[in-house]
Design a protein around this motif. Sequence first.
Motif, PDB file in Angstrom:
ATOM      1  N   ARG A   1       1.017  -1.162  -0.076  1.00 52.62           N
ATOM      2  CA  ARG A   1       0.044  -0.040  -0.029  1.00 52.62           C
ATOM      3  C   ARG A   1       0.807   1.253  -0.060  1.00 52.62           C
ATOM      4  NH1 ARG A   1      -4.382  -0.525   4.687  1.00 52.62           N
ATOM      5  NH2 ARG A   1      -2.472  -0.368   5.803  1.00 52.62           N
TER       6      ARG A   1
ATOM      7  N   GLY B   1      -7.851   6.135   7.467  1.00 48.72           N
ATOM      8  CA  GLY B   1      -6.593   4.979   7.860  1.00 48.72           C
ATOM      9  C   GLY B   1      -7.134   3.855   8.607  1.00 48.72           C
ATOM     10  N   ASP B   2      -6.328   2.962   9.030  1.00 50.31           N
ATOM     11  CA  ASP B   2      -6.713   1.807   9.734  1.00 50.31           C
ATOM     12  C   ASP B   2      -7.226   2.290  11.144  1.00 50.31           C
ATOM     13  OD1 ASP B   2      -5.812   0.379   7.328  1.00 50.31           O
ATOM     14  OD2 ASP B   2      -4.176  -0.513   8.244  1.00 50.31           O
TER      15      ASP B   2
ATOM     16  N   ALA C   1      -6.700   5.569   2.676  1.00 48.29           N
ATOM     17  CA  ALA C   1      -5.701   6.720   2.973  1.00 48.29           C
ATOM     18  C   ALA C   1      -6.224   8.199   2.990  1.00 48.29           C
ATOM     19  CB  ALA C   1      -4.792   6.630   1.574  1.00 48.29           C
TER      20      ALA C   1
ATOM     21  N   ILE D   1      -1.643   6.345   5.245  1.00 51.23           N
ATOM     22  CA  ILE D   1      -2.459   5.717   5.676  1.00 51.23           C
ATOM     23  C   ILE D   1      -2.019   5.556   7.199  1.00 51.23           C
ATOM     24  CG2 ILE D   1      -3.737   3.288   5.759  1.00 51.23           C
ATOM     25  CD1 ILE D   1      -2.908   2.715   3.139  1.00 51.23           C
TER      26      ILE D   1
END
Length: 397
Positions: free
Chosen positions: A28, A108-109, A127, A74
Amino acid sequence: MTTSSRLADTPLAGELIRGALEIESTGRGLLPHRLPAWARAQCADGQLHMAESQPSGVRLVFRTRATVVELDTIPTKRVYAGAPPRPDGVYELLVDGRPAGRGSVPGGDTLHLDAATGTAARRPGPAGTLRFGGLPDRMKDVEVWLPHDETTELVALRADAHVEPAPEPDRPVWLHHGSSISHGSNATVPTGIWPARAARLGGVELVNLGFGGGALLDPFTARTIRDTAADLISVKIGVNLVNADLMRSRAFGPAVHGFLDTIRDGHPTTPLLVVSPLYCPIHEDTPGPAAFDLEALAAGEVRFTATGKPDERASGKLTLNVIREELARLVARRAADDPNLHHLDGRRLYGEDDFAELPLPDGLHLDAAAHRRVGERFAALALTGAGPLAARGRRRV
């Protein structure tokens, strides 16, 4: 993500990234690491893996005439069960060394953590884009400091003018290892962590190996320091050993000797400063382990408490005062044969009087004002004047 058609992509590459020891290609984007893969493979602790991937002290550095710069990343947002929401990580822009902007990246995560069960669950997300505009239309040095407390994958860099790597700085490299305080816990911006403040005042280039919960005399950390180019080295030892209740007095001294021996294998004459713990009332004379204060947590506040008992010192449990006394003796003995080895009592950086004025908001970590004070004092005591790490020519060994 919204971008301008005037902006051109700049390949993200290692020569633009400073302060990281390794760059991982994730599929990524690029993920900066502060421990190399071989070291990460020697420890399965999720806390350490999270801490070393948070880019404390890591920054993008380049030269450009651009007036607009965009960065896609991200981030990994952390959510702790039962705790108040955490603020988004902050990115800082510096132009020719001066602050020029701040921002955060949405999306993001998300990493959901439950301290009670020890479980963690990750949910992937998109992202986001950080944009800095209105930059001066001239050739300039640009730094983008990544969030010290938020894992960050770098996806894309764009600008409205050519971007090139900045020349390598003609400053000594200072490598520092420590705990969450060195990592930057409770600091509000990445240049506000005390090592970054000290590096700026001391005129040195920072490599920050401060790991939240991870300053535990791990042999792989010592080998990482041994193998990393540095002109000046400091290691802050103690508080994690107490609040993790990791070892007893019998193991502590030999472990410190082994840690320093390994560093000296790669840096036999590099100025090396051993820093004992800062003042922390909950652990001055009370052993760990540390734990969340559940009453405070129920009220929506994060605070820590010591769960050991003072009389357990007799059975070899460590406290901050026990560690300070042993470090002072140990370094004095070694310094008789190692004139480049030095000791600094951490209470000279943050002591009882400082606590009265700038108390630890959660019982364990500095606030932003205290980070600034510690950074200024470290620069004065260690990096400038007659300090043991004062730059006296570039050595890089």
